[in-house]
Design a protein around this motif. Structure first.
Motif, PDB file in Angstrom:
ATOM      1  N   GLY A  43       0.804  -1.217   0.000  1.00  0.00           N
ATOM      2  CA  GLY A  43       0.000   0.000   0.000  1.00  0.00           C
ATOM      3  C   GLY A  43       0.837   1.267   0.000  1.00  0.00           C
ATOM      4  N   ILE A  44       2.010   1.199   0.617  1.00  0.00           N
ATOM      5  CA  ILE A  44       2.852   2.406   0.673  1.00  0.00           C
ATOM      6  C   ILE A  44       3.875   2.451  -0.462  1.00  0.00           C
ATOM      7  CG2 ILE A  44       2.572   2.647   3.168  1.00  0.00           C
ATOM      8  CD1 ILE A  44       5.513   1.699   3.437  1.00  0.00           C
ATOM      9  N   GLU A  45       4.033   1.364  -1.180  1.00  0.00           N
ATOM     10  CA  GLU A  45       5.037   1.318  -2.248  1.00  0.00           C
ATOM     11  C   GLU A  45       4.835   2.407  -3.303  1.00  0.00           C
ATOM     12  OE1 GLU A  45       8.525   0.430  -3.601  1.00  0.00           O
ATOM     13  OE2 GLU A  45       7.706  -0.664  -1.905  1.00  0.00           O
ATOM     14  N   PRO A  46       3.618   2.652  -3.792  1.00  0.00           N
ATOM     15  CA  PRO A  46       3.452   3.733  -4.775  1.00  0.00           C
ATOM     16  C   PRO A  46       3.823   5.102  -4.211  1.00  0.00           C
ATOM     17  CG  PRO A  46       1.497   2.347  -4.746  1.00  0.00           C
ATOM     18  CD  PRO A  46       2.371   1.910  -3.606  1.00  0.00           C
ATOM     19  N   VAL A  47       3.576   5.323  -2.936  1.00  0.00           N
ATOM     20  CA  VAL A  47       3.935   6.593  -2.308  1.00  0.00           C
ATOM     21  C   VAL A  47       5.446   6.699  -2.191  1.00  0.00           C
ATOM     22  CG1 VAL A  47       3.662   8.035  -0.250  1.00  0.00           C
ATOM     23  CG2 VAL A  47       1.732   6.676  -1.079  1.00  0.00           C
ATOM     24  N   LEU A  48       6.112   5.625  -1.794  1.00  0.00           N
ATOM     25  CA  LEU A  48       7.577   5.611  -1.721  1.00  0.00           C
ATOM     26  C   LEU A  48       8.191   5.898  -3.090  1.00  0.00           C
ATOM     27  CD1 LEU A  48       8.063   2.495   0.594  1.00  0.00           C
ATOM     28  CD2 LEU A  48       8.696   4.846   1.158  1.00  0.00           C
ATOM     29  N   GLN A  49       7.614   5.312  -4.133  1.00  0.00           N
ATOM     30  CA  GLN A  49       8.122   5.541  -5.484  1.00  0.00           C
ATOM     31  C   GLN A  49       7.942   6.997  -5.901  1.00  0.00           C
ATOM     32  OE1 GLN A  49       6.122   2.645  -7.910  1.00  0.00           O
ATOM     33  NE2 GLN A  49       7.267   0.934  -7.031  1.00  0.00           N
ATOM     34  N   ALA A  50       6.789   7.576  -5.599  1.00  0.00           N
ATOM     35  CA  ALA A  50       6.541   8.982  -5.948  1.00  0.00           C
ATOM     36  C   ALA A  50       7.517   9.902  -5.212  1.00  0.00           C
ATOM     37  CB  ALA A  50       5.101   9.358  -5.620  1.00  0.00           C
ATOM     38  N   LEU A  51       7.758   9.616  -3.943  1.00  0.00           N
ATOM     39  CA  LEU A  51       8.697  10.427  -3.160  1.00  0.00           C
ATOM     40  C   LEU A  51      10.121  10.277  -3.692  1.00  0.00           C
ATOM     41  CD1 LEU A  51       7.221   9.705   0.376  1.00  0.00           C
ATOM     42  CD2 LEU A  51       7.109  11.883  -0.871  1.00  0.00           C
ATOM     43  N   SER A  52      10.477   9.077  -4.134  1.00  0.00           N
ATOM     44  CA  SER A  52      11.806   8.850  -4.714  1.00  0.00           C
ATOM     45  C   SER A  52      11.948   9.571  -6.049  1.00  0.00           C
ATOM     46  CB  SER A  52      12.053   7.353  -4.912  1.00  0.00           C
ATOM     47  OG  SER A  52      12.135   6.700  -3.669  1.00  0.00           O
ATOM     48  N   ARG A  53      10.909   9.492  -6.897  1.00  0.00           N
ATOM     49  CA  ARG A  53      10.958  10.183  -8.192  1.00  0.00           C
ATOM     50  C   ARG A  53      11.101  11.695  -8.013  1.00  0.00           C
ATOM     51  NH1 ARG A  53       7.035   6.458  -9.580  1.00  0.00           N
ATOM     52  NH2 ARG A  53       5.368   7.953  -9.172  1.00  0.00           N
ATOM     53  N   ALA A  54      10.505  12.227  -6.954  1.00  0.00           N
ATOM     54  CA  ALA A  54      10.573  13.665  -6.691  1.00  0.00           C
ATOM     55  C   ALA A  54      11.904  14.071  -6.059  1.00  0.00           C
ATOM     56  CB  ALA A  54       9.421  14.083  -5.780  1.00  0.00           C
ATOM     57  N   GLY A  55      12.760  13.094  -5.743  1.00  0.00           N
ATOM     58  CA  GLY A  55      14.060  13.401  -5.150  1.00  0.00           C
ATOM     59  C   GLY A  55      14.000  13.657  -3.652  1.00  0.00           C
ATOM     60  N   LEU A  56      12.852  13.395  -3.035  1.00  0.00           N
ATOM     61  CA  LEU A  56      12.726  13.606  -1.600  1.00  0.00           C
ATOM     62  C   LEU A  56      13.306  12.431  -0.811  1.00  0.00           C
ATOM     63  CD1 LEU A  56       9.135  15.114  -1.583  1.00  0.00           C
ATOM     64  CD2 LEU A  56      11.310  16.323  -1.447  1.00  0.00           C
ATOM     65  N   LEU A  57      13.262  11.253  -1.405  1.00  0.00           N
ATOM     66  CA  LEU A  57      13.865  10.058  -0.816  1.00  0.00           C
ATOM     67  C   LEU A  57      14.882   9.503  -1.796  1.00  0.00           C
ATOM     68  CD1 LEU A  57      10.863   7.973   0.639  1.00  0.00           C
ATOM     69  CD2 LEU A  57      12.532   9.333   1.898  1.00  0.00           C
ATOM     70  N   ASP A  58      15.943   8.928  -1.249  1.00  0.00           N
ATOM     71  CA  ASP A  58      16.891   8.157  -2.048  1.00  0.00           C
ATOM     72  C   ASP A  58      16.610   6.693  -1.773  1.00  0.00           C
ATOM     73  OD1 ASP A  58      18.258  10.329  -3.120  1.00  0.00           O
ATOM     74  OD2 ASP A  58      19.727  10.374  -1.495  1.00  0.00           O
ATOM     75  N   SER A  59      16.540   5.909  -2.829  1.00  0.00           N
ATOM     76  CA  SER A  59      16.321   4.478  -2.705  1.00  0.00           C
ATOM     77  C   SER A  59      17.667   3.776  -2.767  1.00  0.00           C
ATOM     78  CB  SER A  59      15.416   4.006  -3.845  1.00  0.00           C
ATOM     79  OG  SER A  59      15.248   2.618  -3.793  1.00  0.00           O
ATOM     80  N   VAL A  60      17.931   2.926  -1.784  1.00  0.00           N
ATOM     81  CA  VAL A  60      19.197   2.193  -1.716  1.00  0.00           C
ATOM     82  C   VAL A  60      18.890   0.722  -1.953  1.00  0.00           C
ATOM     83  CG1 VAL A  60      21.162   1.589  -0.248  1.00  0.00           C
ATOM     84  CG2 VAL A  60      20.104   3.855  -0.050  1.00  0.00           C
ATOM     85  N   ARG A  61      19.516   0.164  -2.968  1.00  0.00           N
ATOM     86  CA  ARG A  61      19.278  -1.244  -3.319  1.00  0.00           C
ATOM     87  C   ARG A  61      20.167  -2.174  -2.503  1.00  0.00           C
ATOM     88  NH1 ARG A  61      16.531  -2.373  -7.961  1.00  0.00           N
ATOM     89  NH2 ARG A  61      15.889  -0.565  -9.172  1.00  0.00           N
ATOM     90  N   GLY A  62      19.785  -3.442  -2.505  1.00  0.00           N
ATOM     91  CA  GLY A  62      20.604  -4.459  -1.870  1.00  0.00           C
ATOM     92  C   GLY A  62      19.990  -4.989  -0.592  1.00  0.00           C
TER      93      GLY A  62
END
Length: 155
Positions: A43-62
């Motif tokens: 449920g929160i994944e689309p919000v996390l993606q939108a925040l990452s696309r906007a540069g507000l969050l950085d996504s770290v893989r691994g």
């Protein structure tokens, strides 16, 4: 539109959670955010993606990946976060009215101007509050941020 928008509240909660638990240097997993907020991860994944696309969050893989703040909490205001998930740009009537309601004079003359005024007030307030302000409020209320434990290389 700000009023009656669960997605905005979810985005604000996510950003505060990341700022509180990870800051700019640490990383917090989406699963941990979901667990603390009582929401489903999917449920929160689309919000996390939108925040990452906007540069507000950085996504770290691994395996030790997750999310961290994209910028300092001092420069991120709540209006910017709300806009990242789709608020602020829409007129109040766009998302809520049907064709029959648009011809309602009470709706057009009374409710729509009131709703615009309320939303403008919310926009002004959100523009003047930063994530850092919320973190300070949490500290004043006695909440302690988790401390990063230094890595130990002893065997």
């Amino acid at each position: 539109m700000y009023l009656k928008t669960d997605r905005i509240l979810t985005a604000l909660s996510i950003m505060l959670d990341v700022a509180f638990h990870a800051g700019r240097s640490g990383v917090v997993s989406g699963a941990d955010i979901a667990q603390r907020s009582g929401l489903l991860r999917r449920g929160i994944e689309p919000v996390l993606q939108a925040l990452s696309r906007a540069g507000l969050l950085d996504s770290v893989r691994g395996p030790k990946g997750g999310y961290r703040l994209g910028r300092s909490p001092r420069v991120m205001n709540l209006h910017e976060i709300a806009c990242a998930v789709g608020a602020g740009g829409r007129e109040p009537n766009e998302a809520t009215s049907t064709a029959g309601e648009r011809d309602n004079p009470l709706q057009n003359i009374v409710m729509e101007p009131l709703w615009r005024e309320l939303n403008d007030g919310v926009k002004d307030k959100l523009s003047n509050v930063t994530l850092a302000d919320l973190l300070q409020q949490a500290e004043r209320c006695g909440l302690e941020r988790p401390r990063q434990v230094p890595i130990s290389f002893t065997i």
